[in-house]
Design a protein around this motif. Structure first.
Motif, PDB file in Angstrom:
ATOM      1  N   SER A  27       9.800  35.881  11.088  1.00 14.44           N
ATOM      2  CA  SER A  27       9.620  34.728  10.203  1.00 14.44           C
ATOM      3  C   SER A  27       8.165  34.314  10.248  1.00 14.44           C
ATOM      4  O   SER A  27       7.467  34.552  11.237  1.00 14.44           O
ATOM      5  CB  SER A  27      10.525  33.563  10.618  1.00 14.44           C
ATOM      6  N   CYS A  28       7.698  33.689   9.172  1.00 13.00           N
ATOM      7  CA  CYS A  28       6.303  33.259   9.122  1.00 13.00           C
ATOM      8  C   CYS A  28       6.197  31.931   8.390  1.00 13.00           C
ATOM      9  O   CYS A  28       7.122  31.511   7.691  1.00 13.00           O
ATOM     10  CB  CYS A  28       5.426  34.315   8.441  1.00 13.00           C
ATOM     11  N   GLY A  29       5.071  31.263   8.542  1.00  8.12           N
ATOM     12  CA  GLY A  29       4.866  29.979   7.895  1.00  8.12           C
ATOM     13  C   GLY A  29       3.546  29.363   8.299  1.00  8.12           C
ATOM     14  O   GLY A  29       2.554  30.068   8.517  1.00  8.12           O
ATOM     15  N   LYS A  30       3.546  28.050   8.435  1.00 11.34           N
ATOM     16  CA  LYS A  30       2.315  27.347   8.754  1.00 11.34           C
ATOM     17  C   LYS A  30       1.846  27.703  10.163  1.00 11.34           C
ATOM     18  O   LYS A  30       2.520  27.428  11.152  1.00 11.34           O
ATOM     19  CB  LYS A  30       2.522  25.836   8.631  1.00 11.34           C
ATOM     20  N   SER A  31       0.717  28.360  10.239  1.00 12.60           N
ATOM     21  CA  SER A  31       0.030  28.693  11.508  1.00 12.60           C
ATOM     22  C   SER A  31       0.889  29.506  12.464  1.00 12.60           C
ATOM     23  O   SER A  31       0.671  29.444  13.680  1.00 12.60           O
ATOM     24  CB  SER A  31      -0.445  27.417  12.219  1.00 12.60           C
ATOM     25  N   HIS A  32       1.835  30.284  11.967  1.00 13.46           N
ATOM     26  CA  HIS A  32       2.644  31.065  12.916  1.00 13.46           C
ATOM     27  C   HIS A  32       3.250  32.306  12.267  1.00 13.46           C
ATOM     28  O   HIS A  32       3.448  32.365  11.055  1.00 13.46           O
ATOM     29  CB  HIS A  32       3.782  30.208  13.497  1.00 13.46           C
ATOM     30  N   VAL A  33       3.534  33.257  13.129  1.00 18.74           N
ATOM     31  CA  VAL A  33       4.424  34.359  12.823  1.00 18.74           C
ATOM     32  C   VAL A  33       5.263  34.589  14.078  1.00 18.74           C
ATOM     33  O   VAL A  33       4.735  34.667  15.185  1.00 18.74           O
ATOM     34  CB  VAL A  33       3.660  35.640  12.398  1.00 18.74           C
ATOM     35  N   TYR A  34       6.595  34.603  13.902  1.00 26.11           N
ATOM     36  CA  TYR A  34       7.512  34.744  15.039  1.00 26.11           C
ATOM     37  C   TYR A  34       8.245  36.071  14.950  1.00 26.11           C
ATOM     38  O   TYR A  34       8.696  36.483  13.872  1.00 26.11           O
ATOM     39  CB  TYR A  34       8.536  33.605  15.055  1.00 26.11           C
TER      40      TYR A  34
END
Length: 792
Positions: A324-331
């Protein structure tokens, strides 16, 4: 001395017009004050009269032992009204403090036939916000009590959907093996066959669709929606529908009562033939859950992050790996023993982007992310750094390579069959084709008017579909360029008008676009950009020009053939709310928020306008108006729920005796307040719940646009409360306008914030006689009070 006298007379002559205008302003202010005092006095007298009339009724009810039951009904009504007001607090500034009360006067007797309905003379009074709205019963209505309200003999079917939601949604455009592009806008998922230029529609969602996922079999589709609210302001629960794209049959509904606010991202697993579905909701914690969707079993659920999440997907080779990805991250998530655990992608020496906007899996097993810095980062699996990640850590994803891709953000990426990669840019509006090892091969730029690249769908390796941030879908290739196959507005819309003789209609809104559409070909004929927001429009009866009212009091007239502005005038400095030509096209009425209706003489086929007069008398902004069939009179509504009648031919005079207008025939009926449409108001309405209505040209039906995303179809006329109607869903926000095409073959409805135009096919003309004569001779009262079916 003679020279001195000349100077004095010259000075006096220049001052005279100023003094006259000042006196006119003072006189108008005094007249307005007198009108308000008269209204207040009439209000007080009405309350006293009602009080006197209700005393004997209350005594009779006490004798009959009905007081307790009636008080309970009154409490229920008040509770319902309070709920309605809480809803309006969130969506409208014009709150009303009480429900409409209908009072009718017939002869001298007093009868109580329905809650809040008293019959006592030859007029009907509808009280909104304590203000009496008097509507006189036409002469051909012989017995108002026995009028029968029927459903209309016609129904509606959704025929076409104009628009695409690209401005704020991602991964929302796919191509199916059937040749259909699947995308969404408002509450509808559209399946558009590109070659045949036909549409089908999945219509089972109850609020705006926000995300899509395609099953590995390329037939089944998952679509998630936002929560929304019902008509009483209560939140509705969001859910995901899984459905068959061939039959449009719903296969499963999952997550009802689980998700909060809405569904933000979806993905089917692919290595196990699509057994699982991953869902991320729009709650504060952005809960991530994994479902065996066919069995409707939730395997696991865990908090994701408090930051915005923009995408999710399963690894194509291992169902247990999710990203998953989004604001200031990728997990990087691992599903093991029914539990999801995450590892955060470490940017290390590379600049941490504000947003990771998209990602794809390369054929070699790497993960490529596109971010707001314009970079594509290649994440590869490497041995774990136990010092950093702790003992027991296995392989982890780390950045292996950074590739400068776009100026501005990388909004989307797409993997082609041979391993090549496509990326779409924001600021630079470029589409770039990369080799598998990220060497640039080809690039092109989409036209500025379409906005940035939102998403890309591969057609055959050469041809592409491109969704844009200005709500367009383009089709084309690198070598030949791109053309729009779907277009729409990008901001709230209010103006809608249909051509008098052709299947053409016009729309305008806050995006400053005036769009002329062909309802037969389902295409945008042309579009012009205005200097301000367009809020209302009308075609001249000859169909050669269209006038558009703007947000500043300015209005322009466009030639339909040359697309040029042939007239440009201004009335007042407030927004215009309605433009309406007289039936023969000799007059144009311009309704403004400054409380005036400006009347113009129209010559040269609609190309020349000269001021004829001004209708002065409304104490609030003009909302709707209609011309009489003979073109001499106007009926108008205002923001304080007033109905006034004007003799335009005699100099725009206000008709003080409104009783004289009871039998007048109207060329159009778009006023939301009037005897013939009183029944469209539902019990508990607060006065702003109906945004627009339109009578059909056959005068057999009336369509209503309400504040709760619904389009209603009533019989016309419908002058009694609780008139039954068919109710249609599809819009995802307040419906701002409705209009029938020139031959009543279709109805057009326009959403506000959903930027969606729905075209409904009118079916089943019917043989029932719904004329005024039929109403006059009806002898039974229909007990149906609301929509018995939704017409789907």
């Amino acid at each position: 001395i003679p020279g001195y006298q000349d100077d004095v007379s010259a000075e006096s002559s220049t001052e005279f017009p100023d003094r006259m205008s000042l006196m006119e302003v003072r006189l108008q202010a005094q007249e307005d004050e007198i009108t308000l005092l008269k209204s207040s006095l009439a209000d007080a007298l009405r309350k006293l009269r009602l009080h006197d009339q209700q005393i004997p009724l209350l005594k009779q009810q006490l004798i009959a032992g009905k007081v307790r039951r009636n008080s309970e009904k009154s409490r229920d009504s008040q509770d319902k009204t309070k709920q309605r007001l809480s809803k309006k607090a969130a969506s409208s500034t014009n709150l009303l403090t009480r429900s409409p009360i209908i009072v009718a006067t017939v002869n001298i007797r007093v009868l109580c036939i329905l809650p809040f309905i008293l019959l006592t003379g030859q007029s009907i009074k509808m009280f909104i916000r304590g203000r009496p709205i008097t509507m006189y019963i036409p002469s051909n209505i012989l017995n108002y009590e026995e009028l029968r309200m029927d459903l209309p003999s016609q129904k509606l079917d959704l025929d076409w959907v104009y628009g695409y939601r690209g401005r704020d949604c991602r991964a929302n455009l796919y191509l199916l093996p059937s040749g259909e592009a699947v995308y969404f806008i408002a509450c509808v998922v559209v399946l558009y066959h590109i070659r045949n230029q036909t549409q089908r529609h999945y219509q089972k969602h109850t609020d705006c669709v926000r995300c899509l996922a395609i099953h590995p079999d390329k037939v089944r589709v998952a679509s998630g929606q936002t929560a929304g609210v019902d008509k009483d302001g209560k939140p509705l629960q969001p859910f995901v529908h899984i459905w068959d794209s061939k039959t449009l049959v719903t296969l499963q509904q999952i997550g009802l009562g689980t998700f909060e606010r809405g569904v933000g991202a979806l993905a089917f697993s692919s290595s196990d033939n699509g057994t699982f579905l991953c869902v991320i909701d729009d709650s504060n914690e952005h809960m991530i859950s994994v479902w065996d969707w066919n069995k409707n079993i939730k395997h696991t659920e865990v908090k994701s992050t408090n930051e915005a999440v923009l995408g999710v997907d399963f690894s194509p080779t291992d169902t247990n790996n999710i990203i998953s990805c989004g604001k200031s991250h990728v997990y990087f998530w691992t599903l093991s023993a029914g539990t999801l655990t995450k590892k955060q992608g470490i940017f290390g020496k590379y600049k941490k982007p504000k947003f990771v906007l998209c990602f794809v899996f390369s054929l070699t097993g790497d993960v490529l992310t596109g971010d707001s810095e314009g970079n594509i980062l290649t994440w590869g699996k490497s041995a774990a750094d136990t010092k950093t990640l702790g003992k027991g850590a296995k392989e982890t994803f780390q950045i292996m390579k950074q590739t400068r891709a776009h100026e501005g953000s990388v909004f989307t990426m797409c993997i082609l069959q041979g391993g090549a990669i496509l990326s779409g840019g924001g600021k630079d509006r470029k589409i770039i084709r990369w080799s598998a090892d990220l060497a640039p091969e080809r690039e092109c730029e989409i036209p500025e008017k379409f906005g940035a690249v939102r998403t890309i769908a591969d057609v055959d390796g050469e041809e592409l579909l491109v969704g844009t941030t200005r709500n367009a879908i383009l089709r084309g290739t690198f070598s030949d360029g791109f053309v729009a196959i779907v277009q729409g507005h990008v901001d709230e819309m209010w103006g809608l008008a249909t051509h008098p003789t052709q299947n053409i209609f016009i729309t305008c809104g806050n995006d400053r676009q005036v769009c002329v559409w062909n309802a037969g070909d389902h295409k945008l004929d042309w579009c012009a950009t205005l200097e301000e927001s367009g809020l209302c429009a009308d075609f001249s009866p000859n169909g050669a020009v269209v006038s558009v009212g703007l947000s500043t009091g300015r209005w322009v007239v466009l030639d339909l053939q040359t697309k040029e502005v042939v007239s440009d005038l201004t009335d007042g400095n407030e927004q215009l709310s309605v433009m309406r030509y007289s039936p023969d096209g000799s007059f144009l009425a311009v309704g403004s928020h400054d409380n005036f209706i400006y009347i113009y003489n129209v010559t040269e086929g609609g190309r020349r306008y000269t001021r004829f007069g001004k209708c002065t008398g409304h104490s609030s902004f003009i909302t709707h108006l209609d011309w009489s069939k003979d073109g001499k009179y106007i009926m108008s509504n205002s923001g304080d729920y007033e109905i006034l009648y004007w003799d335009v031919a005699s100099g725009c005079k206000l008709l003080r005796n409104r009783f004289e207008s009871k039998d007048r025939e109207w060329a159009s009926y778009t006023c939301v307040l009037g005897f013939h449409v009183m029944g469209v108001w539902l019990e508990g309405s607060d006065g702003t719940d109906i945004n627009a209505l339109c009578r059909s040209h056959s005068e057999r039906m009336v369509a209503v646009a309400d504040d709760f995303c619904k389009v209603h179809l009533f019989q016309y006329p419908c002058p009694k409360p609780k008139a039954p109607s068919y109710k249609y869903e599809g819009h995802g926000s307040h419906v701002t306008n409705v209009r029938f095409t020139h031959n009543d073959s279709h109805l057009l409805s326009m959403g506000g914030k959903d930027t969606c135009i729905l075209q409904w096919r009118v079916k089943g003309a019917g043989t029932g006689d719904h004329s005024k004569e039929h109403l006059a001779s009806s002898s039974s009262v229909c007990s149906s009070s609301s929509s018995p079916e939704n017409g789907r």
